[in-house]
Design a protein around this motif. Structure first.
Motif, PDB file in Angstrom:
ATOM      1  N   THR A  73       0.825  -1.209   0.000  1.00 59.89           N
ATOM      2  CA  THR A  73       0.000   0.000   0.000  1.00 59.89           C
ATOM      3  C   THR A  73       0.856   1.255   0.000  1.00 59.89           C
ATOM      4  N   GLU A  74       1.838   1.297   0.884  1.00 55.85           N
ATOM      5  CA  GLU A  74       2.647   2.503   1.012  1.00 55.85           C
ATOM      6  C   GLU A  74       3.488   2.771  -0.229  1.00 55.85           C
ATOM      7  N   HIS A  75       3.880   1.711  -0.919  1.00 53.47           N
ATOM      8  CA  HIS A  75       4.751   1.883  -2.086  1.00 53.47           C
ATOM      9  C   HIS A  75       4.027   1.640  -3.411  1.00 53.47           C
ATOM     10  N   GLU A  76       2.689   1.471  -3.336  1.00 51.18           N
ATOM     11  CA  GLU A  76       1.867   1.281  -4.532  1.00 51.18           C
ATOM     12  C   GLU A  76       2.435   0.165  -5.417  1.00 51.18           C
ATOM     13  N   LEU A  77       2.614  -0.998  -4.810  1.00 49.99           N
ATOM     14  CA  LEU A  77       3.236  -2.133  -5.475  1.00 49.99           C
ATOM     15  C   LEU A  77       2.221  -3.218  -5.795  1.00 49.99           C
ATOM     16  N   THR A  78       2.523  -4.006  -6.808  1.00 43.48           N
ATOM     17  CA  THR A  78       1.775  -5.212  -7.137  1.00 43.48           C
ATOM     18  C   THR A  78       2.567  -6.416  -6.640  1.00 43.48           C
ATOM     19  N   TYR A  79       1.843  -7.407  -6.106  1.00 42.53           N
ATOM     20  CA  TYR A  79       2.516  -8.596  -5.565  1.00 42.53           C
ATOM     21  C   TYR A  79       3.416  -9.223  -6.621  1.00 42.53           C
ATOM     22  N   ASN A  80       4.678  -9.415  -6.287  1.00 36.14           N
ATOM     23  CA  ASN A  80       5.645  -9.965  -7.230  1.00 36.14           C
ATOM     24  C   ASN A  80       6.747 -10.683  -6.467  1.00 36.14           C
ATOM     25  N   ASP A  81       6.573 -11.980  -6.245  1.00 38.25           N
ATOM     26  CA  ASP A  81       7.563 -12.734  -5.486  1.00 38.25           C
ATOM     27  C   ASP A  81       8.813 -13.062  -6.293  1.00 38.25           C
ATOM     28  N   GLN A  82       8.877 -12.580  -7.549  1.00 38.92           N
ATOM     29  CA  GLN A  82      10.074 -12.756  -8.366  1.00 38.92           C
ATOM     30  C   GLN A  82      10.976 -11.528  -8.317  1.00 38.92           C
ATOM     31  N   SER A  83      10.522 -10.481  -7.649  1.00 34.89           N
ATOM     32  CA  SER A  83      11.282  -9.236  -7.556  1.00 34.89           C
ATOM     33  C   SER A  83      12.017  -9.173  -6.224  1.00 34.89           C
ATOM     34  N   ALA A  84      13.336  -9.101  -6.261  1.00 34.42           N
ATOM     35  CA  ALA A  84      14.114  -9.030  -5.027  1.00 34.42           C
ATOM     36  C   ALA A  84      13.794  -7.788  -4.207  1.00 34.42           C
ATOM     37  N   PRO A  85      13.657  -6.586  -4.814  1.00 31.90           N
ATOM     38  CA  PRO A  85      13.279  -5.424  -4.000  1.00 31.90           C
ATOM     39  C   PRO A  85      11.915  -5.587  -3.342  1.00 31.90           C
ATOM     40  N   PHE A  86      10.952  -6.163  -4.060  1.00 32.46           N
ATOM     41  CA  PHE A  86       9.627  -6.375  -3.478  1.00 32.46           C
ATOM     42  C   PHE A  86       9.707  -7.345  -2.308  1.00 32.46           C
ATOM     43  N   VAL A  87      10.397  -8.456  -2.501  1.00 34.10           N
ATOM     44  CA  VAL A  87      10.524  -9.477  -1.455  1.00 34.10           C
ATOM     45  C   VAL A  87      11.175  -8.903  -0.206  1.00 34.10           C
ATOM     46  N   ASN A 203      -0.335 -24.847   5.796  1.00 36.10           N
ATOM     47  CA  ASN A 203       0.840 -25.714   5.872  1.00 36.10           C
ATOM     48  C   ASN A 203       1.287 -25.852   7.318  1.00 36.10           C
ATOM     49  N   ASP A 204       2.400 -26.528   7.518  1.00 39.21           N
ATOM     50  CA  ASP A 204       2.877 -26.775   8.880  1.00 39.21           C
ATOM     51  C   ASP A 204       4.029 -25.849   9.251  1.00 39.21           C
ATOM     52  N   THR A 205       4.092 -24.672   8.625  1.00 36.25           N
ATOM     53  CA  THR A 205       5.113 -23.707   8.980  1.00 36.25           C
ATOM     54  C   THR A 205       4.763 -23.021  10.289  1.00 36.25           C
ATOM     55  N   MET A 206       5.649 -22.171  10.745  1.00 38.73           N
ATOM     56  CA  MET A 206       5.477 -21.496  12.028  1.00 38.73           C
ATOM     57  C   MET A 206       4.200 -20.659  12.077  1.00 38.73           C
ATOM     58  N   PHE A 207       3.733 -20.163  10.905  1.00 39.18           N
ATOM     59  CA  PHE A 207       2.580 -19.283  10.861  1.00 39.18           C
ATOM     60  C   PHE A 207       1.281 -20.003  10.507  1.00 39.18           C
ATOM     61  N   GLY A 208       1.348 -21.278  10.172  1.00 40.45           N
ATOM     62  CA  GLY A 208       0.138 -22.041   9.882  1.00 40.45           C
ATOM     63  C   GLY A 208      -0.349 -21.937   8.452  1.00 40.45           C
ATOM     64  N   PHE A 209      -0.061 -20.817   7.785  1.00 40.23           N
ATOM     65  CA  PHE A 209      -0.404 -20.584   6.382  1.00 40.23           C
ATOM     66  C   PHE A 209       0.767 -19.891   5.703  1.00 40.23           C
ATOM     67  N   SER A 210       0.747 -19.907   4.359  1.00 38.61           N
ATOM     68  CA  SER A 210       1.660 -19.096   3.566  1.00 38.61           C
ATOM     69  C   SER A 210       0.843 -18.329   2.538  1.00 38.61           C
ATOM     70  N   ILE A 211       1.352 -17.172   2.154  1.00 39.58           N
ATOM     71  CA  ILE A 211       0.656 -16.309   1.209  1.00 39.58           C
ATOM     72  C   ILE A 211       1.054 -16.667  -0.217  1.00 39.58           C
ATOM     73  N   LEU A 212       0.034 -16.931  -1.049  1.00 41.14           N
ATOM     74  CA  LEU A 212       0.265 -17.216  -2.466  1.00 41.14           C
ATOM     75  C   LEU A 212       0.147 -15.967  -3.328  1.00 41.14           C
ATOM     76  N   ASP A 213      -0.750 -15.062  -2.938  1.00 39.12           N
ATOM     77  CA  ASP A 213      -0.971 -13.870  -3.747  1.00 39.12           C
ATOM     78  C   ASP A 213      -1.719 -12.836  -2.908  1.00 39.12           C
ATOM     79  N   VAL A 214      -1.522 -11.563  -3.262  1.00 36.74           N
ATOM     80  CA  VAL A 214      -2.265 -10.462  -2.653  1.00 36.74           C
ATOM     81  C   VAL A 214      -2.646  -9.490  -3.748  1.00 36.74           C
ATOM     82  N   SER A 215      -3.907  -9.100  -3.785  1.00 34.14           N
ATOM     83  CA  SER A 215      -4.354  -8.073  -4.719  1.00 34.14           C
ATOM     84  C   SER A 215      -5.012  -6.955  -3.944  1.00 34.14           C
ATOM     85  N   LEU A 216      -4.632  -5.715  -4.256  1.00 35.28           N
ATOM     86  CA  LEU A 216      -5.195  -4.533  -3.609  1.00 35.28           C
ATOM     87  C   LEU A 216      -6.271  -3.928  -4.484  1.00 35.28           C
ATOM     88  N   ASP A 217      -7.346  -3.456  -3.846  1.00 32.07           N
ATOM     89  CA  ASP A 217      -8.415  -2.766  -4.571  1.00 32.07           C
ATOM     90  C   ASP A 217      -8.241  -1.249  -4.460  1.00 32.07           C
TER      91      ASP A 217
END
Length: 217
Positions: A73-87, A203-217
């Protein structure tokens, strides 16, 4: 399991950076108590640590969701797990906000120190498809650095103001995934910052779930 999850479950408020620049010089969290009357709202509305038992969400996954949505939100970004700066920007938010709750963390006067194991735990929650962290990009120079000798990440501390995340109940999708809608609101003036949809995989990670995608409206 580390002491991290019990500590997270005791948190009563999502606290997040609200400045134009995520990289602040000082760490100054403002915590405010809040209560929610769930009987008047069909959706699941809560602060971290107050998830209704039938929501099928763990408290812990709220933290990565909150950090990732705020970063986008703050950086007006689209979810992109292939981008090192985004990650790494998302990781900086998550680790700066909630890394201190991990009993593996060390706090100095001007930095938060986290072993790579802890950083990878957060990354697996933020990015379900990620196997290895990308190299630190130049954009994070001075804010996150890695000491290979000790296998520890050093993070500059940030300046924080309160926000609230509100989520609907989980909606099952195909392939063992789930969707959840939400809103992010400033608690300083009750201004809505964004609405969003998150796709999760359990999943069985520490957080119980993992994020696959996020879309902002």
């Amino acid at each position: 399991m580390k002491k991290f999850i019990p500590i997270l479950l005791a948190l009563c408020l999502m606290v997040a950076p609200m400045t134009e620049n995520v990289f602040a010089d000082n760490h100054n969290q403002n915590v405010t108590a809040s209560t929610v009357d769930e009987t008047t709202n069909p959706d699941v509305v809560f602060l971290a640590g107050t998830v209704p038992a039938d929501s099928e969400l763990t408290d812990a996954i709220l933290l990565p969701i909150h950090a990732l949505v705020l970063s986008m939100t703050e950086h007006e970004l689209t979810y992109n797990d292939q981008s090192a700066p985004f990650v790494w920007n998302a990781l900086y938010y998550a680790l700066s906000l909630y890394g201190q709750a991990d009993d593996r963390a060390q706090l100095t006067e001007d930095a938060l120190l986290l072993p790579s194991e802890s950083v990878h735990d957060f990354s697996r929650a933020l990015f379900a498809k990620m196997d290895e962290l990308p190299a630190l990009p130049d954009e994070l120079d001075g804010f996150v650095c890695y000491d290979a000798a000790s296998d520890v990440y050093h993070l500059a501390l940030g300046d924080f103001a309160p926000t609230q995340t509100q989520l609907s109940a989980l909606s099952p999708l195909s392939g063992g995934t789930f969707a959840v809608d939400g809103t992010l609101t400033s608690l300083e003036d009750n201004t809505p910052l964004c609405s969003f949809r998150v796709t999760l995989v359990e999943n069985d990670t520490m957080f119980g779930f993992s994020i696959l995608d996020v879309s902002l409206d």
